[in-house]
Design a protein around this motif. Structure first.
Motif, short mmCIF file in Angstrom:
data_model
loop_
_atom_site.label_atom_id
_atom_site.label_comp_id
_atom_site.label_asym_id
_atom_site.label_seq_id
_atom_site.Cartn_x
_atom_site.Cartn_y
_atom_site.Cartn_z
N PRO A 14 -107.56 -10.41 14.02
CA PRO A 14 -108.90 -9.83 13.93
C PRO A 14 -109.79 -10.24 15.11
N GLU A 15 -110.60 -9.31 15.59
CA GLU A 15 -111.48 -9.60 16.71
C GLU A 15 -112.37 -10.79 16.40
N GLY A 16 -112.50 -11.68 17.37
CA GLY A 16 -113.37 -12.85 17.23
C GLY A 16 -112.68 -14.09 16.70
N GLU A 17 -111.49 -13.93 16.13
CA GLU A 17 -110.77 -15.09 15.61
C GLU A 17 -109.92 -15.72 16.72
N LEU A 334 -113.08 2.14 29.35
CA LEU A 334 -114.08 2.90 28.59
C LEU A 334 -115.15 2.00 27.97
N GLY A 335 -115.04 0.68 28.17
CA GLY A 335 -116.07 -0.23 27.70
C GLY A 335 -115.78 -0.96 26.41
N PHE A 336 -114.57 -0.80 25.86
CA PHE A 336 -114.22 -1.54 24.65
C PHE A 336 -114.02 -3.02 24.99
N ALA A 337 -114.48 -3.89 24.10
CA ALA A 337 -114.29 -5.33 24.30
C ALA A 337 -112.82 -5.68 24.16
N PRO A 338 -112.33 -6.64 24.95
CA PRO A 338 -110.91 -7.01 24.88
C PRO A 338 -110.46 -7.41 23.48
N GLY A 339 -111.30 -8.16 22.76
CA GLY A 339 -110.92 -8.55 21.41
C GLY A 339 -110.75 -7.36 20.49
N ARG A 340 -111.59 -6.33 20.68
CA ARG A 340 -111.48 -5.11 19.88
C ARG A 340 -110.17 -4.38 20.21
N ILE A 341 -109.83 -4.35 21.48
CA ILE A 341 -108.60 -3.67 21.90
C ILE A 341 -107.38 -4.36 21.30
N LEU A 342 -107.37 -5.69 21.33
CA LEU A 342 -106.24 -6.44 20.76
C LEU A 342 -106.15 -6.21 19.25
N GLU A 343 -107.28 -6.13 18.59
CA GLU A 343 -107.28 -5.86 17.15
C GLU A 343 -106.72 -4.46 16.87
N MET A 344 -107.08 -3.48 17.70
CA MET A 344 -106.55 -2.13 17.54
C MET A 344 -105.03 -2.12 17.68
N ALA A 345 -104.51 -2.90 18.63
CA ALA A 345 -103.08 -2.89 18.93
C ALA A 345 -102.26 -3.75 17.97
N THR A 346 -102.92 -4.39 17.03
CA THR A 346 -102.21 -5.25 16.08
C THR A 346 -102.66 -4.91 14.65
N VAL A 347 -103.79 -5.44 14.23
CA VAL A 347 -104.28 -5.32 12.86
C VAL A 347 -104.46 -3.86 12.45
N SER A 348 -105.22 -3.10 13.24
CA SER A 348 -105.57 -1.73 12.86
C SER A 348 -104.35 -0.82 12.84
N SER A 349 -103.51 -0.93 13.86
CA SER A 349 -102.34 -0.05 13.93
C SER A 349 -101.34 -0.37 12.85
N ALA A 350 -101.15 -1.65 12.54
CA ALA A 350 -100.24 -2.01 11.44
C ALA A 350 -100.75 -1.45 10.12
N ALA A 351 -102.04 -1.56 9.87
CA ALA A 351 -102.61 -1.03 8.63
C ALA A 351 -102.44 0.48 8.54
#
Length: 398
Positions: A14-17, A334-351
């Motif tokens: 998750p972003e921020g962790e 496009l301006g997405f924060a790196p932590g958000r991008i990593l969350e997309m590529a792990t947590v969000s996509s798995a869900a």
């Protein structure tokens, strides 16, 4: 087998962790502990093997939610790609698909979704990997995508032109052992003489028939939809993910629909841009206003609460299976924060793939899908390409 992995930091997902001076303890195929090194060390029995990676980051294995293992990314053009898929034997195509899946795994992708194959071969490759007969990532297979006669990707063998034909093809795919159903709700780009990308191939009622039959069989639906009307109809019909989600109304015209985006956000319908590392070349070739239409849809959807997931359309010419990192850099552009991008590529996509309780984050009880990279990908996403170690369900990848 117990394995202790330590590094400068652990990013659980998750972003921020972030756990500085962190550790992950693995027992066989599962993660048993994640946290500060001192705390996790206290949980590890004497004699546990330890691997320390100085200057490195531990994070969940990545998820590529849109690939085509049956497609040869080295093809000179779309026509050559189509011809190869049509003429290859099942044996040779299955072997090539396994090789491409392994390339993805070695780059840190421990889960991928195959979004359209021939004859259900991705499910066979999945079963080979699950049985230990081959090495590769976890595969979510959709089988041959449903399309209209002569429609986008008709050559994969799942054309249906009536309600009965739609139901029959969904059942045939289910018999192939697929995990999801894929439908080409709109046209596409690689199939000669098929409907253009912005044109709907199925109407809303037909999509509802498809989704109802898939749900009866316990299968969620992924909808390829470039056109605004096709997106609107697929969301209304109950698709779980919208692939591409381009909001096109013509060759170079876009009409984003705020009401449909709001419905996607409210119902948890995810959008996968399926954009490869070629995004830089595409942006350079397009007029600035057109590039904004094409790629500006991603922050526009995110601002409206639509959950974005990561995919690359790997297999199309120039879109390799081993460079998810290069594709993710689009979101930084496009301006997405790196932590958000990593969350997309792990947590969000798995869900989005129904695997949120299995993988996508580092936590006790989850599968041991682990990626270790040199550097800190929050500072430079390029660090994702500098791989130190990959574990796929606890097994070390060569």
């Amino acid at each position: 087998m117990l394995r202790l992995i330590t590094a400068d930091r652990v990013l659980p997902g998750p972003e921020g962790e972030c756990v500085e001076d962190g550790a992950v303890l693995v027992d066989g195929t599962r993660v048993v502990a994640v946290g500060p090194c001192r705390e996790v060390l206290a949980l590890a029995p004497e004699g546990t093997g330890r691997q320390h990676f100085d200057g490195a980051t531990v994070l969940p294995g990545l998820v590529n939610a849109h690939v085509h293992l049956a497609f040869d990314e080295t093809s000179a053009d779309a026509a050559a790609l189509v011809e190869t898929v049509r003429t290859a034997s099942d044996e040779s195509l299955r072997h090539a698909m396994g090789r491409r899946a392994l390339a993805a795994l070695r780059s840190g992708v421990t889960t991928l979704r195959d979004c359209g194959d021939r004859g259900g071969l991705a499910a066979r490759v999945r079963d080979d990997i699950t049985a230990g007969a081959a090495r590769g990532p976890r595969i979510v297979a959709t089988g041959p995508p449903l399309t209209v006669p002569g429609g986008h990707c008709w050559f994969l063998g799942a054309a249906a032109g009536s309600d009965r034909g739609i139901r029959d093809q969904v059942r045939r795919n289910a018999e192939l052992g697929v995990d999801m159903i894929k439908v080409m709700a709109s046209g596409g780009q690689i199939t000669p003489h098929s409907p253009p990308s912005w044109t709907s191939q199925f109407d809303r009622d037909q999509l509802r028939v498809l989704v109802a039959e898939a749900e009866r069989l316990g299968l969620p639906v992924a909808a390829h939809a470039h056109g605004t009307e096709a997106i609107r109809d697929a969301v209304a019909a109950g698709a779980r993910t919208i692939e591409h989600c381009s909001w096109m109304t013509g060759q170079r015209s876009v009409r984003r629909d705020p009401a449909t985006a709001a419905e996607m956000a409210a119902r948890g319908v995810r959008a996968c841009a399926a954009s490869s590392r070629n995004w830089r070349t595409i942006i350079e070739k397009l007029p600035p206003e057109v590039a904004e239409q094409v790629y500006g849809r991603l922050p526009w959807m995110a601002e409206r609460g639509v959950d974005l997931i990561t995919g690359t359309d790997a297999g199309l010419p120039g879109s390799p299976f081993d460079d998810l990192a290069g594709a993710l850099e689009l979101y930084a552009h496009l301006g997405f924060a790196p932590g958000r991008i990593l969350e997309m590529a792990t947590v969000s996509s798995a869900a989005a793939l129904g695997l949120g309780e299995v993988t996508g984050r580092l936590a006790a009880g989850r599968d041991a899908d682990v990626l270790v990279v040199h550097g800190d990908p929050r500072a430079d996403l390029g660090a994702l390409a500098d791989v130190c170690l990959v574990l796929a369900r606890g097994a070390v990848v060569d």
